[in-house]
Design a protein around this motif. Sequence first.
Motif, PDB file in Angstrom:
ATOM      1  N   GLU A 239       0.841  -1.202   0.000  1.00  0.00           N
ATOM      2  CA  GLU A 239       0.000   0.000   0.000  1.00  0.00           C
ATOM      3  C   GLU A 239       0.866   1.239   0.000  1.00  0.00           C
ATOM      4  OE1 GLU A 239      -2.955  -0.073   3.068  1.00  0.00           O
ATOM      5  OE2 GLU A 239      -4.066  -1.621   1.964  1.00  0.00           O
ATOM      6  N   TRP A 240       0.579   2.148  -0.957  1.00  0.00           N
ATOM      7  CA  TRP A 240       1.273   3.444  -0.992  1.00  0.00           C
ATOM      8  C   TRP A 240       0.205   4.495  -0.663  1.00  0.00           C
ATOM      9  CZ3 TRP A 240       1.599  -0.328  -4.721  1.00  0.00           C
ATOM     10  CH2 TRP A 240       2.853  -0.901  -4.935  1.00  0.00           C
ATOM     11  N   MET A 241       0.029   4.765   0.612  1.00  0.00           N
ATOM     12  CA  MET A 241      -1.053   5.665   1.028  1.00  0.00           C
ATOM     13  C   MET A 241      -0.560   7.085   1.280  1.00  0.00           C
ATOM     14  SD  MET A 241      -3.475   3.725   0.636  1.00  0.00           S
ATOM     15  CE  MET A 241      -4.907   4.525   1.342  1.00  0.00           C
ATOM     16  N   ALA A 242       0.728   7.239   1.623  1.00  0.00           N
ATOM     17  CA  ALA A 242       1.301   8.576   1.842  1.00  0.00           C
ATOM     18  C   ALA A 242       2.735   8.527   1.342  1.00  0.00           C
ATOM     19  CB  ALA A 242       1.278   8.916   3.327  1.00  0.00           C
ATOM     20  N   ARG A 243       3.213   9.664   0.822  1.00  0.00           N
ATOM     21  CA  ARG A 243       4.581   9.614   0.290  1.00  0.00           C
ATOM     22  C   ARG A 243       5.626   9.714   1.397  1.00  0.00           C
ATOM     23  NH1 ARG A 243       3.390  15.485  -1.532  1.00  0.00           N
ATOM     24  NH2 ARG A 243       1.872  14.572  -2.930  1.00  0.00           N
ATOM     25  N   GLY A 244       5.261  10.258   2.550  1.00  0.00           N
ATOM     26  CA  GLY A 244       6.200  10.361   3.674  1.00  0.00           C
ATOM     27  C   GLY A 244       7.119  11.562   3.539  1.00  0.00           C
TER      28      GLY A 244
ATOM     29  N   LEU B 286       2.925  17.876  -5.664  1.00  0.00           N
ATOM     30  CA  LEU B 286       3.179  18.294  -4.278  1.00  0.00           C
ATOM     31  C   LEU B 286       1.942  18.930  -3.636  1.00  0.00           C
ATOM     32  CD1 LEU B 286       6.828  19.672  -4.617  1.00  0.00           C
ATOM     33  CD2 LEU B 286       6.077  17.538  -3.530  1.00  0.00           C
ATOM     34  N   ALA B 287       1.069  19.520  -4.473  1.00  0.00           N
ATOM     35  CA  ALA B 287      -0.139  20.164  -3.926  1.00  0.00           C
ATOM     36  C   ALA B 287      -1.149  19.136  -3.447  1.00  0.00           C
ATOM     37  CB  ALA B 287      -0.777  21.051  -4.987  1.00  0.00           C
ATOM     38  N   SER B 288      -1.009  17.894  -3.921  1.00  0.00           N
ATOM     39  CA  SER B 288      -1.963  16.840  -3.539  1.00  0.00           C
ATOM     40  C   SER B 288      -1.372  16.018  -2.388  1.00  0.00           C
ATOM     41  CB  SER B 288      -2.193  15.943  -4.762  1.00  0.00           C
ATOM     42  OG  SER B 288      -2.582  14.665  -4.368  1.00  0.00           O
ATOM     43  N   GLU B 289      -2.268  15.372  -1.658  1.00  0.00           N
ATOM     44  CA  GLU B 289      -1.807  14.451  -0.602  1.00  0.00           C
ATOM     45  C   GLU B 289      -1.515  13.076  -1.191  1.00  0.00           C
ATOM     46  OE1 GLU B 289      -2.416  15.012   3.288  1.00  0.00           O
ATOM     47  OE2 GLU B 289      -1.697  16.859   2.333  1.00  0.00           O
ATOM     48  N   GLY B 290      -1.822  12.899  -2.475  1.00  0.00           N
ATOM     49  CA  GLY B 290      -1.659  11.592  -3.122  1.00  0.00           C
ATOM     50  C   GLY B 290      -0.210  11.116  -3.054  1.00  0.00           C
TER      51      GLY B 290
ATOM     52  N   THR C 279      -2.871   6.050  -3.083  1.00  0.00           N
ATOM     53  CA  THR C 279      -3.567   7.322  -3.234  1.00  0.00           C
ATOM     54  C   THR C 279      -2.846   8.128  -4.301  1.00  0.00           C
ATOM     55  OG1 THR C 279      -2.232   8.342  -1.500  1.00  0.00           O
ATOM     56  CG2 THR C 279      -4.359   7.425  -0.831  1.00  0.00           C
ATOM     57  N   THR C 280      -3.620   8.963  -5.013  1.00  0.00           N
ATOM     58  CA  THR C 280      -3.048   9.783  -6.083  1.00  0.00           C
ATOM     59  C   THR C 280      -3.935  11.010  -6.295  1.00  0.00           C
ATOM     60  OG1 THR C 280      -2.196   9.687  -8.359  1.00  0.00           O
ATOM     61  CG2 THR C 280      -4.246   8.517  -7.934  1.00  0.00           C
ATOM     62  N   ALA C 281      -3.422  12.017  -7.013  1.00  0.00           N
ATOM     63  CA  ALA C 281      -4.180  13.263  -7.187  1.00  0.00           C
ATOM     64  C   ALA C 281      -5.443  13.048  -8.005  1.00  0.00           C
ATOM     65  CB  ALA C 281      -3.303  14.320  -7.854  1.00  0.00           C
ATOM     66  N   SER C 282      -5.382  12.206  -9.028  1.00  0.00           N
ATOM     67  CA  SER C 282      -6.576  11.905  -9.816  1.00  0.00           C
ATOM     68  C   SER C 282      -6.347  10.601 -10.569  1.00  0.00           C
ATOM     69  CB  SER C 282      -6.877  13.037 -10.801  1.00  0.00           C
ATOM     70  OG  SER C 282      -5.851  13.117 -11.748  1.00  0.00           O
TER      71      SER C 282
ATOM     72  N   GLY D 278     -11.853  13.986   0.060  1.00  0.00           N
ATOM     73  CA  GLY D 278     -11.146  15.253   0.263  1.00  0.00           C
ATOM     74  C   GLY D 278     -10.170  15.584  -0.858  1.00  0.00           C
ATOM     75  N   GLY D 279     -10.542  15.235  -2.080  1.00  0.00           N
ATOM     76  CA  GLY D 279      -9.695  15.573  -3.234  1.00  0.00           C
ATOM     77  C   GLY D 279      -8.578  14.573  -3.495  1.00  0.00           C
ATOM     78  N   VAL D 280      -8.440  13.568  -2.644  1.00  0.00           N
ATOM     79  CA  VAL D 280      -7.419  12.546  -2.885  1.00  0.00           C
ATOM     80  C   VAL D 280      -8.117  11.287  -3.405  1.00  0.00           C
ATOM     81  CG1 VAL D 280      -5.582  11.149  -1.869  1.00  0.00           C
ATOM     82  CG2 VAL D 280      -5.999  13.448  -1.034  1.00  0.00           C
ATOM     83  N   HIS D 281      -7.613  10.755  -4.485  1.00  0.00           N
ATOM     84  CA  HIS D 281      -8.228   9.574  -5.096  1.00  0.00           C
ATOM     85  C   HIS D 281      -7.503   8.305  -4.643  1.00  0.00           C
ATOM     86  CE1 HIS D 281     -10.830  11.689  -8.083  1.00  0.00           C
ATOM     87  NE2 HIS D 281     -10.090  12.679  -7.597  1.00  0.00           N
TER      88      HIS D 281
END
Length: 354
Positions: free
Chosen positions: A178-183, A273-277, A300-303, A329-332
């Motif tokens: 799982e890649w849920m946050a880039r850290g 960088l603007a996305s939490e993806g 998770t990704t921006a779109s 919340g805008g994160v896909h």
Amino acid sequence: MIELNGAAGEGGGQILRSALTLSVLTGQAFRIRDIRANRSKPGLMRQHLVAVQAAAEVCGAQAEGAHVGSLQLSFSPGAIRGGDYRFAIGTAGSCTLVLQTLVPALLFADRPSTVRVAGGTHNPMAPPAQFLQRAYARALADMGAAVGFELHRFGFYPAGGGAITAMVQPCGVLRPFEWMARGARVAAYAESFVAGISANVARRELDSVGAAMGWEGSQLRERGLPGEQGPGNALLITLEHEHVTEVFTAIGEKSIPSDAVARAVVKDVRRYLASEGAVGEHLADQLMLPMALAGGGRYTTASISLHARTNAQVIERFLPVRFEFGEQGGVHTCLVEAASAYKPPAQRSAVPVK
Ligand SMILES: Nc1ncnc2c1ncn2[C@@H]1O[C@H](COP(=O)(O)OP(=O)(O)OP(=O)(O)O)[C@@H](O)[C@H]1O
């Protein structure tokens, strides 16, 4: 026989490449019509044809309709064999897309493989070699795969002439990840590669990136290449985070000012960088096939692009898996579920048929 519409969804070469990989792995034959029918040059281009020939060679497949411009193809796979392979695209068509067709299949071969492909290594609309080395190989390693890529020589449009080798160790089985946050950020740098053109191009691109990102010193790397590898220019930005590495690319062209090349890549970096993806747009679609083979995974990704959704539909035709896309919340989010991971024929009781 699985029947595919090559013009469905996003309608690009990815439909064919994913079908080839999964046909080799699952032993299911397929027929595809209207290959890239909506593109300005429809049908198989050299890059797609070499992907077909390469997939056929690694498993002794029968392919009908394998010629440049063909809108239809039938592919009946044999058993996959590891080994040392070499393919030449013969144009500046993308080596990396041919490699991405073979690598997931060779992970399940009987022995280690090397695959050397000659052609374009830095093309618009395809992963550059460094994307495979830094972003794709790292994500595969997260799933338990040991894959390396060596860039021997750059190849730019229109001359091509580059070469990359993939080194693939059989993995037995891929594990879900799982890649849920880039850290946290580990490294960030820009590189401008120039071959056979003025070093000023690299300097101007890096100055623009530096001004836009607030970067300086060793974060801005000029990479002069031997003139015979050009003419060509590629501007890459690499962002290494705790859990994900991303590489953003703009390919320089004679008619495009250096500043515009820099602005194009900076725009992609800022969007990421603007996305939490956790993963960027391209890694998002490239992770889907290995995740399906792992029998599970999530990111998770921006779109979610149409390209990714189309890829999911092709994968679901070959493997008993289900993709689910969500947004909060805008994160896909992309999630893949399966009863089990893919296992090569020797280890499984029956070929999964849908
Ligand atoms: N800058 C980039 N960095 C990393 N990957 C990229 C980049 N640009 C494109 N890609 C990837 O390259 C692949 C291109 O697939 P696509 O089907 O569009 O290619 P194609 O075979 O050239 O097809 P077509 O010409 O039919 O669109 C996708 O997986 C996409 O994510």
